[in-house]
Design a protein around this motif. Structure first.
Motif: not given
Length: 169
Positions: A86-87, A92-97, A119-123, A125-133
């Motif tokens: 995303y950024c 501080d990497l992790t895995i995002d669905h 970014c994971n916390a900011k996103k 339970d949204y899709t990238p589209e819904d989160a505008e990310m």
């Protein structure tokens, strides 16, 4: 001697990586031919000296079952070049669905991406589209050839030609 040798199938497709000793035996027994020697390195027996192999090709075609790349956190990081999708940060990497679990998202190559914790916390339970990310690149299932590159230890130039022609997205 911990160098690795790239083994090509008879059709020049990358098959596996093996030790120099194993590669040398395959060449010695006429089961394979040397395609490219390692830069200037030689193997010595009591009476002879042989060029050290870097790439060998098998003399007969081996019907190898397709080797998939295991779906693991480390392999997802590797595919995504250890960057948040995303950024772009490497911290501080992790895995995002991508499609959140809460919305039926599964653990697959095309639904998991590397993301930083922020970014994971900011996103959420949204899709990238819904989160505008928007994602920087679409997640894909990597090919085995891409992962063979990890064994190169400075042999990059010698193997490139053989690995670059064979990746499928």
């Amino acid at each position: 001697m911990n160098s690795r040798v790239l083994v090509l199938n008879q059709d020049n497709s990358p098959l596996m990586v093996c030790s120099v000793e194993r590669a040398f035996i395959l060449v010695f027994l006429n089961k394979s031919e040397m395609v490219r020697p390692a830069n200037g390195h030689r193997l010595h027996s009591v009476t002879q000296s042989f060029p050290m192999p870097s790439v060998i090709r098998l003399n007969r075609y081996v019907n190898a079952p397709y080797k998939g790349v295991n779906l693991t956190r480390q392999n997802i990081f590797k595919r995504d070049n250890f960057e948040c999708q995303y950024c772009g940060t490497r911290r501080d990497l992790t895995i995002d669905h991508v499609q959140p679990r809460a919305k039926g998202g599964t653990d697959t190559w095309t639904n998991l991406v590397t993301a930083c914790k922020r970014c994971n916390a900011k996103k959420g339970d949204y899709t990238p589209e819904d989160a505008e990310m928007p994602l920087r690149k679409k997640p894909y299932k990597p090919s085995y050839a891409i992962f063979l590159k990890d064994h190169m230890n400075g042999q990059a130039g010698e193997w490139d030609t053989f690995l670059n022609g064979h990746h499928s997205h």
